[in-house]
Design an enzyme around this catalytic site. Sequence first.
Site, PDB file in Angstrom:
ATOM      1  N   GLU A   1      -3.645   8.829  12.012  1.00 36.67           N
ATOM      2  CA  GLU A   1      -2.724   8.810  10.855  1.00 36.67           C
ATOM      3  C   GLU A   1      -2.976   9.992   9.915  1.00 36.67           C
ATOM      4  O   GLU A   1      -3.983  10.699  10.041  1.00 36.67           O
ATOM      5  CB  GLU A   1      -2.856   7.500  10.080  1.00 36.67           C
ATOM      6  CG  GLU A   1      -4.204   7.319   9.411  1.00 36.67           C
ATOM      7  CD  GLU A   1      -4.131   6.501   8.136  1.00 36.67           C
ATOM      8  OE1 GLU A   1      -3.328   6.846   7.247  1.00 36.67           O
ATOM      9  OE2 GLU A   1      -4.897   5.533   8.018  1.00 36.67           O
TER      10      GLU A   1
ATOM     11  N   LYS B   1     -11.249  -3.026   3.550  1.00 35.80           N
ATOM     12  CA  LYS B   1     -12.138  -2.779   2.403  1.00 35.80           C
ATOM     13  C   LYS B   1     -12.245  -3.996   1.505  1.00 35.80           C
ATOM     14  O   LYS B   1     -11.283  -4.736   1.342  1.00 35.80           O
ATOM     15  CB  LYS B   1     -11.542  -1.663   1.556  1.00 35.80           C
ATOM     16  CG  LYS B   1     -11.850  -0.325   2.078  1.00 35.80           C
ATOM     17  CD  LYS B   1     -11.923   0.655   0.912  1.00 35.80           C
ATOM     18  CE  LYS B   1     -12.166   2.010   1.489  1.00 35.80           C
ATOM     19  NZ  LYS B   1     -10.969   2.494   2.182  1.00 35.80           N
TER      20      LYS B   1
HETATM   21  O1  LIG Z   1      -9.748   2.879   3.505  1.00 38.58           O
HETATM   22  C1  LIG Z   1      -8.569   3.180   3.505  1.00 38.58           C
HETATM   23  N1  LIG Z   1      -7.644   2.209   3.496  1.00 38.58           N
HETATM   24  C2  LIG Z   1      -6.328   2.503   3.524  1.00 38.58           C
HETATM   25  C3  LIG Z   1      -5.909   3.793   3.518  1.00 38.58           C
HETATM   26  C4  LIG Z   1      -4.470   4.164   3.577  1.00 38.58           C
HETATM   27  O2  LIG Z   1      -3.728   3.306   2.720  1.00 38.58           O
HETATM   28  C5  LIG Z   1      -2.704   2.669   3.467  1.00 38.58           C
HETATM   29  C6  LIG Z   1      -2.374   1.312   2.895  1.00 38.58           C
HETATM   30  O3  LIG Z   1      -1.774   1.499   1.670  1.00 38.58           O
HETATM   31  P1  LIG Z   1      -1.089   0.269   0.895  1.00 38.58           P
HETATM   32  O4  LIG Z   1      -2.232  -0.633   0.504  1.00 38.58           O
HETATM   33  O5  LIG Z   1      -0.374   0.884  -0.274  1.00 38.58           O
HETATM   34  O6  LIG Z   1      -0.179  -0.391   1.878  1.00 38.58           O
HETATM   35  C7  LIG Z   1      -3.241   2.579   4.869  1.00 38.58           C
HETATM   36  O7  LIG Z   1      -2.217   2.387   5.813  1.00 38.58           O
HETATM   37  C8  LIG Z   1      -3.933   3.916   5.005  1.00 38.58           C
HETATM   38  O8  LIG Z   1      -2.997   4.915   5.305  1.00 38.58           O
HETATM   39  C9  LIG Z   1      -6.883   4.839   3.480  1.00 38.58           C
HETATM   40  O9  LIG Z   1      -6.588   6.034   3.449  1.00 38.58           O
HETATM   41  N2  LIG Z   1      -8.199   4.476   3.479  1.00 38.58           N
END
Ligand SMILES: O=c1[nH]cc([C@@H]2O[C@H](COP(=O)(O)O)[C@@H](O)[C@H]2O)c(=O)[nH]1
Length: 341
Positions: free
Chosen positions: A54, A189
């Site tokens: 990604e 996380k």
């Molecule tokens: O530890 C991480 N968790 C999540 C992300 C990024 O954040 C996105 C999720 O964002 P949201 O919670 O806004 O859906 C994930 O798909 C990933 O691309 C990241 O960079 N690092």
Amino acid sequence: MADSRLAILSRHFTSAAADCKAGSGSFGQNLGWIKISPEVSEALKHGTPIVALESTIISHGMPYPQNFETAKELEVIVRENGAVPATIAILDGIPCIGLTTEELEILARLGSKARKAASRDIALVMAGRENGATTVSATMYLASKVGIPVFVTGGIGGVHRHGENTMDVSSDLTELGNTPVAVISAGIKSILDIPRTLEYLETQRVTVAAYRTDEFPAFFTQTSGCKAPARVESPEHCARVIDANIRLEQKSGILIAVPIPREHSASGSLIESAIQQALQEAREKKITGNAETPFLLARVNELTGGASLASNIALVKNNASIGAKIAVSLAQLQKRSYNRL
Ligand SMILES: O=c1[nH]cc([C@@H]2O[C@H](COP(=O)(O)O)[C@@H](O)[C@H]2O)c(=O)[nH]1
């Protein structure tokens, strides 16, 4: 069935890759909306193992230049383990499957100036001819469109703490429920609500397994206090699960949660207290929605003096190595089935 899998792959390939005149880098007449790099296009054609990667992790997940270095290193690790890397992003409105080093650098330098693009944003970024860094949900969607079944990331989004009131649930989870791609991550996380995330994944019919452990990992730490729904023992085992999911023609995806290597999880408790502080600050500053994760990641990194970034980089590299081995096993399994036909 293996043959239907191959048929799907070949349909995807002929519709997307061939129509895009992959190899020339130009666009096709029918499906001129996606660009597949020559290397990925060749790999798709020959059934060579491929690992999707990604790009939000590059733009929003880490600062420059560590993000650029990590993006390049991940591709090297995937190659060293026998697979072809396919970093996915949207550049000038065009979804790209497989980036050049120059394109990786553009994205790394853009940082949060690139739009954080989840599945729902792909059309907007295309229409606006913008640069979009794809999250887990958008990367899964695009990987599945071209027939890449294995995708490596760091962590996925989840149900946010207090999600029962805010309804802040990452679209990564609903995409996992709708897209048959296996996501290799270090779990979720602890800035998120891990028990509720696991419940939601169950509702979405997502197959969830932890790699060589009974406990679901929490990204920076090997443990979360939550039992994993299942356990997988090896890349071959993961490949068999993915292969079965494909044969079943399930519409849902698979989450393989790989614990951070022990030597990099030492600073776990330090990181945990930084997470608590960052969460408090996010609440005070009223930072919500898709801005919350990048804010928390950056703030936790500041508060830990860079320790969280080092752990983050180490775990993604570990995931890349395991993900590539899974892709290799899966390709071997599918070739064996094909040869038996
Ligand atoms: O530890 C991480 N968790 C999540 C992300 C990024 O954040 C996105 C999720 O964002 P949201 O919670 O806004 O859906 C994930 O798909 C990933 O691309 C990241 O960079 N690092």
